[in-house]
Design a protein around this motif. Structure first.
Motif, PDB file in Angstrom:
ATOM      1  N   UNK A 197      36.400  55.788  69.645  1.00  0.00           N
ATOM      2  CA  UNK A 197      36.654  55.406  68.262  1.00  0.00           C
ATOM      3  C   UNK A 197      36.571  53.893  68.095  1.00  0.00           C
ATOM      4  N   UNK A 198      37.134  53.152  69.037  1.00  0.00           N
ATOM      5  CA  UNK A 198      37.095  51.685  68.957  1.00  0.00           C
ATOM      6  C   UNK A 198      35.657  51.185  68.902  1.00  0.00           C
ATOM      7  N   UNK A 199      34.800  51.731  69.747  1.00  0.00           N
ATOM      8  CA  UNK A 199      33.402  51.282  69.770  1.00  0.00           C
ATOM      9  C   UNK A 199      32.692  51.635  68.469  1.00  0.00           C
ATOM     10  N   UNK A 200      33.054  52.766  67.883  1.00  0.00           N
ATOM     11  CA  UNK A 200      32.471  53.135  66.589  1.00  0.00           C
ATOM     12  C   UNK A 200      32.920  52.152  65.512  1.00  0.00           C
ATOM     13  N   UNK A 203      31.071  48.926  65.758  1.00  0.00           N
ATOM     14  CA  UNK A 203      29.719  49.045  65.202  1.00  0.00           C
ATOM     15  C   UNK A 203      29.736  49.052  63.679  1.00  0.00           C
ATOM     16  N   UNK A 204      30.617  49.848  63.083  1.00  0.00           N
ATOM     17  CA  UNK A 204      30.611  49.963  61.621  1.00  0.00           C
ATOM     18  C   UNK A 204      31.109  48.685  60.934  1.00  0.00           C
ATOM     19  N   UNK A 205      31.984  47.948  61.622  1.00  0.00           N
ATOM     20  CA  UNK A 205      32.497  46.700  61.031  1.00  0.00           C
ATOM     21  C   UNK A 205      31.651  45.494  61.395  1.00  0.00           C
ATOM     22  N   UNK A 206      30.648  45.718  62.267  1.00  0.00           N
ATOM     23  CA  UNK A 206      29.766  44.650  62.735  1.00  0.00           C
ATOM     24  C   UNK A 206      30.543  43.532  63.445  1.00  0.00           C
ATOM     25  N   UNK A 210      32.853  37.246  69.128  1.00  0.00           N
ATOM     26  CA  UNK A 210      33.480  36.056  68.539  1.00  0.00           C
ATOM     27  C   UNK A 210      34.423  36.402  67.384  1.00  0.00           C
ATOM     28  N   UNK A 211      34.536  37.682  67.047  1.00  0.00           N
ATOM     29  CA  UNK A 211      35.433  38.100  65.961  1.00  0.00           C
ATOM     30  C   UNK A 211      36.878  37.778  66.320  1.00  0.00           C
ATOM     31  N   UNK A 212      37.592  37.167  65.380  1.00  0.00           N
ATOM     32  CA  UNK A 212      38.970  36.754  65.648  1.00  0.00           C
ATOM     33  C   UNK A 212      39.979  37.674  64.972  1.00  0.00           C
ATOM     34  N   UNK A 213      41.127  37.822  65.631  1.00  0.00           N
ATOM     35  CA  UNK A 213      42.262  38.522  65.034  1.00  0.00           C
ATOM     36  C   UNK A 213      43.523  37.714  65.333  1.00  0.00           C
ATOM     37  N   UNK A 214      44.301  37.456  64.320  1.00  0.00           N
ATOM     38  CA  UNK A 214      45.603  36.811  64.496  1.00  0.00           C
ATOM     39  C   UNK A 214      45.552  35.631  65.469  1.00  0.00           C
ATOM     40  N   UNK A 280      45.884  46.588  66.781  1.00  0.00           N
ATOM     41  CA  UNK A 280      46.018  47.905  66.151  1.00  0.00           C
ATOM     42  C   UNK A 280      45.934  47.791  64.634  1.00  0.00           C
ATOM     43  N   UNK A 281      46.418  46.681  64.082  1.00  0.00           N
ATOM     44  CA  UNK A 281      46.272  46.444  62.639  1.00  0.00           C
ATOM     45  C   UNK A 281      44.795  46.339  62.288  1.00  0.00           C
ATOM     46  N   UNK A 282      44.032  45.629  63.136  1.00  0.00           N
ATOM     47  CA  UNK A 282      42.596  45.482  62.891  1.00  0.00           C
ATOM     48  C   UNK A 282      41.906  46.848  62.942  1.00  0.00           C
ATOM     49  N   UNK A 283      42.234  47.639  63.948  1.00  0.00           N
ATOM     50  CA  UNK A 283      41.609  48.954  64.094  1.00  0.00           C
ATOM     51  C   UNK A 283      41.913  49.842  62.895  1.00  0.00           C
ATOM     52  N   UNK A 284      43.183  49.848  62.485  1.00  0.00           N
ATOM     53  CA  UNK A 284      43.578  50.702  61.371  1.00  0.00           C
ATOM     54  C   UNK A 284      42.850  50.298  60.089  1.00  0.00           C
ATOM     55  N   UNK A 285      42.762  48.995  59.853  1.00  0.00           N
ATOM     56  CA  UNK A 285      42.087  48.501  58.648  1.00  0.00           C
ATOM     57  C   UNK A 285      40.584  48.750  58.721  1.00  0.00           C
ATOM     58  N   UNK A 286      39.985  48.528  59.897  1.00  0.00           N
ATOM     59  CA  UNK A 286      38.536  48.677  60.046  1.00  0.00           C
ATOM     60  C   UNK A 286      38.078  50.107  59.795  1.00  0.00           C
ATOM     61  N   UNK A 287      38.938  51.076  60.111  1.00  0.00           N
ATOM     62  CA  UNK A 287      38.554  52.472  59.934  1.00  0.00           C
ATOM     63  C   UNK A 287      39.307  53.187  58.834  1.00  0.00           C
ATOM     64  N   UNK A 288      40.123  52.453  58.086  1.00  0.00           N
ATOM     65  CA  UNK A 288      40.986  53.084  57.069  1.00  0.00           C
ATOM     66  C   UNK A 288      41.700  54.302  57.669  1.00  0.00           C
ATOM     67  N   UNK A 289      42.276  54.098  58.841  1.00  0.00           N
ATOM     68  CA  UNK A 289      42.855  55.197  59.617  1.00  0.00           C
ATOM     69  C   UNK A 289      44.278  55.475  59.147  1.00  0.00           C
ATOM     70  N   UNK A 290      44.593  56.710  58.798  1.00  0.00           N
ATOM     71  CA  UNK A 290      45.962  57.048  58.408  1.00  0.00           C
ATOM     72  C   UNK A 290      46.926  56.821  59.574  1.00  0.00           C
ATOM     73  N   UNK A 291      48.178  56.548  59.249  1.00  0.00           N
ATOM     74  CA  UNK A 291      49.172  56.263  60.279  1.00  0.00           C
ATOM     75  C   UNK A 291      49.288  57.403  61.279  1.00  0.00           C
ATOM     76  N   UNK A 292      49.275  58.648  60.796  1.00  0.00           N
ATOM     77  CA  UNK A 292      49.415  59.797  61.691  1.00  0.00           C
ATOM     78  C   UNK A 292      48.279  59.845  62.718  1.00  0.00           C
TER      79      UNK A 292
END
Length: 344
Positions: A197-200, A203-206, A210-214, A280-292
């Protein structure tokens, strides 16, 4: 008719000399992980390990095997090979210790199409580091060069760990009771789970290296090695009666904690009791992933849970802190059949 030119194993793509060179280069590193029970050294057909019967009356061997999933793809694509071996050991040793077992030894399997001695040496040095963190000896392994099976530059990893525990000291969750406390130990990131899922999402978020988080780099967070919890947990088991440990791997918090909770009981967790890393915040936002879905895919910041009776919680917290952990009480056990309930 002219006789054909002789064809060697090297002509077919297997370099025996490179394999021999690798063994010689890793011997000094592997020696760092040795334990007194190891008999012999690298190079035999089988690795020998003497069971420490002086410390055990009814020893039970506990084994675990695993890989690192498609986190390996990120390591290969970015050329970051130094810590993926730690991940390999962690996935096996953390599974073994949840039974209360002390990891004794580890074996690895490294497969590739064309052996790069430099890459393999780097990976195996990471495996040695993981073994040292887990207290296990790297007593053997296999390097397989298989032309045609892997793309150029690719390799695969698997590992196997054996531990030991006194029969009457096995930790399996059967003594869990309502009111018991759940303590969480921080993860270093996604560890080695959810990477398809992370690799997907990458790819979808391009996203790029060099992408930064926090304030940091996304790829640094994604490739942080899995934490090895062995030594603090073994020390904890010496001072308090542990109900259960749960290694939060594939299936996340929702699927792993119930594996050590008896029928008729459930666990209530509060997400406000621990700090979820920014990745994990980045992942959730990048995929619009529900908390569950997050909680059943990723560890979301908790790599291991500990269940103890409420009266032992303070002592357990002190022991874990004294051995380098940053524990937090994140929930409790109660009657019910909902598995894991996570409230925000």
């Amino acid at each position: 008719m002219q006789p054909p030119e002789p064809i060697t194993y090297k002509d077919a793509g297997v370099d025996i000399e490179a394999g021999d060179e690798l063994v010689e280069r890793i011997k000094p590193a592997v020696k760092r992980s040795m334990r007194p029970e190891v008999l012999g050294g690298l190079g035999g057909f089988g690795a020998l390990f003497e069971i420490p019967l002086d410390r055990y009356k009814k020893p039970v061997l506990v084994s675990g095997t695993d890989g690192v999933g498609t986190k390996l793809r990120l390591a290969i694509e970015t050329g970051r090979h130094a810590t993926i071996g730690i991940d390999l050991v962690a996935m096996c040793a953390n599974d073994v210790v949840v039974q209360g077992a002390e990891p004794l030894f580890f074996l690895d399997y490294y497969a590739t199409g064309k052996l790069s001695v430099e890459v393999a040496e780097t990976v195996i040095k990471g495996i040695v580091e993981g073994c040292i963190q887990a207290g296990a000896a790297l007593i053997g392994g296999e390097t397989a060069e298989m032309p045609g099976m892997y793309a150029d530059g690719d390799y695969d990893l698997a590992g196997f760990c054996v531990g030991i525990v006194e029969k009457d000291a096995i930790i399996d969750g059967r003594n869990t009771r309502p009111g018991d406390v759940i303590i969480g130990l921080p993860s270093s990131g996604p560890h080695s789970n959810g990477y398809s899922l992370i690799r997907k999402l990458i790819k979808t978020s391009k996203a790029t290296p060099t992408t930064k988080i926090d304030g940091g780099l996304l790829y640094d967070a994604l490739l942080a090695p899995t934490r090895i919890y062995v030594k603090p947990l073994l020390e904890l088991a010496k001072v308090v009666p542990v109900r259960s440990f749960a290694h939060i791997t594939g299936g996340g918090l929702s699927e792993n904690i119930p594996r050590v909770i008896p029928n008729g009981l459930e666990v209530m967790l509060s997400s406000q009791t621990w700090q979820q890393p920014a990745v994990f915040d980045w992942l959730q936002k990048a995929g619009s992933i529900p908390a569950a879905e997050m909680y059943r895919t990723f560890n979301c910041g908790i790599g291991m849970t500990v269940c103890v009776a409420a009266e032992h919680a303070d002592k357990a917290m002190r022991s874990l802190a004294e051995h380098g952990e940053k524990p937090a009480v994140i929930g409790e056990v109660r009657r019910g059949d909902a598995g894991v309930v996570i409230r925000s």
